[in-house]
Motif scaffolding. Structure first.
Motif, PDB file in Angstrom:
ATOM      1  N   LEU A   1       3.694   7.671 -15.255  1.00  0.00           N
ATOM      2  CA  LEU A   1       3.761   7.282 -16.583  1.00  0.00           C
ATOM      3  C   LEU A   1       4.538   5.969 -16.730  1.00  0.00           C
ATOM      4  CD1 LEU A   1       2.459   8.013 -19.399  1.00  0.00           C
ATOM      5  CD2 LEU A   1       4.378   9.276 -20.003  1.00  0.00           C
ATOM      6  N   THR A   2       5.722   6.086 -16.408  1.00  0.00           N
ATOM      7  CA  THR A   2       6.744   4.954 -16.012  1.00  0.00           C
ATOM      8  C   THR A   2       7.265   4.871 -14.700  1.00  0.00           C
ATOM      9  OG1 THR A   2       8.785   3.814 -17.147  1.00  0.00           O
ATOM     10  CG2 THR A   2       8.853   6.283 -16.721  1.00  0.00           C
ATOM     11  N   GLY A   3       7.957   3.611 -14.300  1.00  0.00           N
ATOM     12  CA  GLY A   3       8.423   3.622 -12.993  1.00  0.00           C
ATOM     13  C   GLY A   3       9.588   2.348 -12.908  1.00  0.00           C
ATOM     14  N   LEU A   4       9.974   2.277 -11.597  1.00  0.00           N
ATOM     15  CA  LEU A   4      10.931   1.217 -11.565  1.00  0.00           C
ATOM     16  C   LEU A   4      10.811  -0.019 -12.140  1.00  0.00           C
ATOM     17  CD1 LEU A   4      14.128   1.364 -10.583  1.00  0.00           C
ATOM     18  CD2 LEU A   4      13.039   0.543  -8.022  1.00  0.00           C
TER      19      LEU A   4
ATOM     20  N   VAL B   1       7.918  -0.098  -4.057  1.00  0.00           N
ATOM     21  CA  VAL B   1       8.024   0.099  -2.592  1.00  0.00           C
ATOM     22  C   VAL B   1       9.347   0.756  -2.626  1.00  0.00           C
ATOM     23  CG1 VAL B   1       8.404  -0.364  -0.359  1.00  0.00           C
ATOM     24  CG2 VAL B   1       6.588  -1.344  -1.590  1.00  0.00           C
ATOM     25  N   ARG B   2      10.517   0.298  -3.203  1.00  0.00           N
ATOM     26  CA  ARG B   2      11.823   0.515  -3.202  1.00  0.00           C
ATOM     27  C   ARG B   2      11.773   2.144  -3.861  1.00  0.00           C
ATOM     28  NH1 ARG B   2      16.214  -2.337  -6.782  1.00  0.00           N
ATOM     29  NH2 ARG B   2      15.444  -4.106  -5.635  1.00  0.00           N
TER      30      ARG B   2
ATOM     31  N   ILE C   1       7.495  -9.337 -15.325  1.00  0.00           N
ATOM     32  CA  ILE C   1       7.716  -9.822 -14.031  1.00  0.00           C
ATOM     33  C   ILE C   1       6.369  -9.999 -12.886  1.00  0.00           C
ATOM     34  CG2 ILE C   1      10.124  -8.520 -14.082  1.00  0.00           C
ATOM     35  CD1 ILE C   1       8.640  -6.466 -12.391  1.00  0.00           C
ATOM     36  N   SER C   2       6.786 -10.962 -11.968  1.00  0.00           N
ATOM     37  CA  SER C   2       5.646 -11.149 -11.272  1.00  0.00           C
ATOM     38  C   SER C   2       5.116 -10.010 -10.312  1.00  0.00           C
ATOM     39  CB  SER C   2       6.110 -12.337  -9.942  1.00  0.00           C
ATOM     40  OG  SER C   2       7.140 -11.884  -9.116  1.00  0.00           O
ATOM     41  N   TRP C   3       4.018  -9.980  -9.723  1.00  0.00           N
ATOM     42  CA  TRP C   3       3.309  -9.340  -9.011  1.00  0.00           C
ATOM     43  C   TRP C   3       4.266  -8.629  -7.853  1.00  0.00           C
ATOM     44  CZ3 TRP C   3      -0.026  -5.657 -10.525  1.00  0.00           C
ATOM     45  CH2 TRP C   3      -0.967  -6.179 -11.344  1.00  0.00           C
ATOM     46  N   GLU C   4       4.906  -9.814  -7.276  1.00  0.00           N
ATOM     47  CA  GLU C   4       5.598  -9.644  -5.959  1.00  0.00           C
ATOM     48  C   GLU C   4       6.681  -8.642  -6.192  1.00  0.00           C
ATOM     49  OE1 GLU C   4       7.815 -12.246  -2.581  1.00  0.00           O
ATOM     50  OE2 GLU C   4       7.009 -13.389  -4.382  1.00  0.00           O
ATOM     51  N   ALA C   5       7.533  -9.171  -7.417  1.00  0.00           N
ATOM     52  CA  ALA C   5       8.561  -8.338  -7.860  1.00  0.00           C
ATOM     53  C   ALA C   5       8.397  -6.978  -8.087  1.00  0.00           C
ATOM     54  CB  ALA C   5       9.194  -9.091  -8.979  1.00  0.00           C
ATOM     55  N   ARG C   6       7.048  -6.843  -8.811  1.00  0.00           N
ATOM     56  CA  ARG C   6       6.643  -5.449  -9.260  1.00  0.00           C
ATOM     57  C   ARG C   6       6.440  -4.512  -7.942  1.00  0.00           C
ATOM     58  NH1 ARG C   6       1.970  -3.464 -13.226  1.00  0.00           N
ATOM     59  NH2 ARG C   6       2.840  -4.895 -14.459  1.00  0.00           N
ATOM     60  N   PHE C   7       5.813  -4.996  -6.968  1.00  0.00           N
ATOM     61  CA  PHE C   7       5.400  -4.307  -5.477  1.00  0.00           C
ATOM     62  C   PHE C   7       6.571  -3.883  -4.899  1.00  0.00           C
ATOM     63  CE2 PHE C   7       1.115  -6.212  -6.127  1.00  0.00           C
ATOM     64  CZ  PHE C   7       0.430  -4.900  -6.228  1.00  0.00           C
ATOM     65  N   LYS C   8       7.610  -4.937  -4.795  1.00  0.00           N
ATOM     66  CA  LYS C   8       8.992  -4.537  -4.103  1.00  0.00           C
ATOM     67  C   LYS C   8       9.729  -3.642  -4.923  1.00  0.00           C
ATOM     68  CE  LYS C   8       9.793  -9.263  -2.177  1.00  0.00           C
ATOM     69  NZ  LYS C   8      10.860 -10.324  -2.154  1.00  0.00           N
ATOM     70  N   LEU C   9       9.780  -3.212  -6.098  1.00  0.00           N
ATOM     71  CA  LEU C   9      10.417  -2.456  -7.046  1.00  0.00           C
ATOM     72  C   LEU C   9       9.759  -1.147  -6.829  1.00  0.00           C
ATOM     73  CD1 LEU C   9      10.964  -4.220 -10.189  1.00  0.00           C
ATOM     74  CD2 LEU C   9      12.792  -3.381  -8.809  1.00  0.00           C
TER      75      LEU C   9
ATOM     76  N   ARG D   1       0.728  -1.371  -0.162  1.00  0.00           N
ATOM     77  CA  ARG D   1      -0.039  -0.046   0.071  1.00  0.00           C
ATOM     78  C   ARG D   1       0.790   1.315  -0.016  1.00  0.00           C
ATOM     79  NH1 ARG D   1      -5.326   0.094   0.742  1.00  0.00           N
ATOM     80  NH2 ARG D   1      -5.310  -2.099   1.308  1.00  0.00           N
ATOM     81  N   CYS D   2       2.197   1.130   0.348  1.00  0.00           N
ATOM     82  CA  CYS D   2       2.967   2.242   0.471  1.00  0.00           C
ATOM     83  C   CYS D   2       3.216   3.029  -1.079  1.00  0.00           C
ATOM     84  CB  CYS D   2       4.548   1.856   0.721  1.00  0.00           C
ATOM     85  SG  CYS D   2       4.486   1.367   2.535  1.00  0.00           S
TER      86      CYS D   2
END
Length: 199
Positions: free
Chosen positions: A136-139, A158-159, A148-156, A127-128
């Motif tokens: 428009l774009t992101g890490l 948040v980073r 990539i997986s949802w888990e990897a996407r959310f970690k990026l 949620r962060c």
């Protein structure tokens, strides 16, 4: 300092310049979409933004309105034409989001705005991603996009939220241009774009 005072003004200036410079291209794409896919030319959808405030996202339409005998829309894979796939692969369908940036709904760089129905499914850490304007774009987009997986996407995501810098944003924008030209990560292994998030 950059995040608090300079990021938003730079977003506004760059989005305004982008809309002016790209206006002929936007007009051409709009005409092609109208001819090949019909109307409306612009696809609108509610998305959660900063602090989970809902806004209307604008994109060029990439699918037809084909329906079955019961009046239900056919699957995305059927309605996504070769022209629509080309728009997505080149990311030209995203250009109307410059208007979202101009309005303050979005930023040039940030976590991509996802579907409203995903909001109840996020963990506290995930949620962060809503502590900043969506981008428009992101890490995540320069590290695999939809492949990539949802888990990897959310970690990026948040980073990124925890480490926003001017240098980092510039780097993401430059790599995004490279990824778009190479047309990498457009589809996941099992879907045209990305599988639905289920928590």
């Amino acid at each position: 300092m950059y995040r608090k005072y300079f990021k938003r003004p730079l977003d506004f200036i760059m989005a305004l310049v982008g809309l002016v410079v790209l206006s002929p291209l936007l007009l051409i794409i709009a005409i092609l979409v109208r001819v090949k896919l019909g109307s409306p030319v612009i696809f609108k959808q509610p998305r959660p933004g900063l602090n989970e405030k809902i806004f209307t996202l604008y994109k060029f339409r990439t699918m037809t309105d084909e329906r079955d005998e019961n009046g239900e829309l056919l699957p995305d894979e059927v309605r996504l034409t070769s022209f629509g796939k080309w728009l997505r692969s080149t990311s030209l369908d995203e250009l109307p989001e410059l208007w979202n940036i101009l309005k303050g709904d979005m930023s040039l760089v940030g976590p991509r705005p996802l579907l409203v129905e995903y909001l109840p499914l996020y963990s506290e850490e995930q949620r962060c991603r809503h502590e900043v304007r969506p981008g428009l774009t992101g890490l995540a987009q320069v590290n695999g996009r939809n492949a990539i997986s949802w888990e990897a996407r959310f970690k990026l995501d948040v980073r990124y939220v925890r480490n926003i810098t001017f240098k980092g944003d510039c780097s993401i924008l430059l790599i995004t241009c490279k990824r778009v030209l190479e047309r990498e990560g457009i589809s996941s292994q099992t879907a045209e774009t990305m599988e639905p998030f289920t928590g």
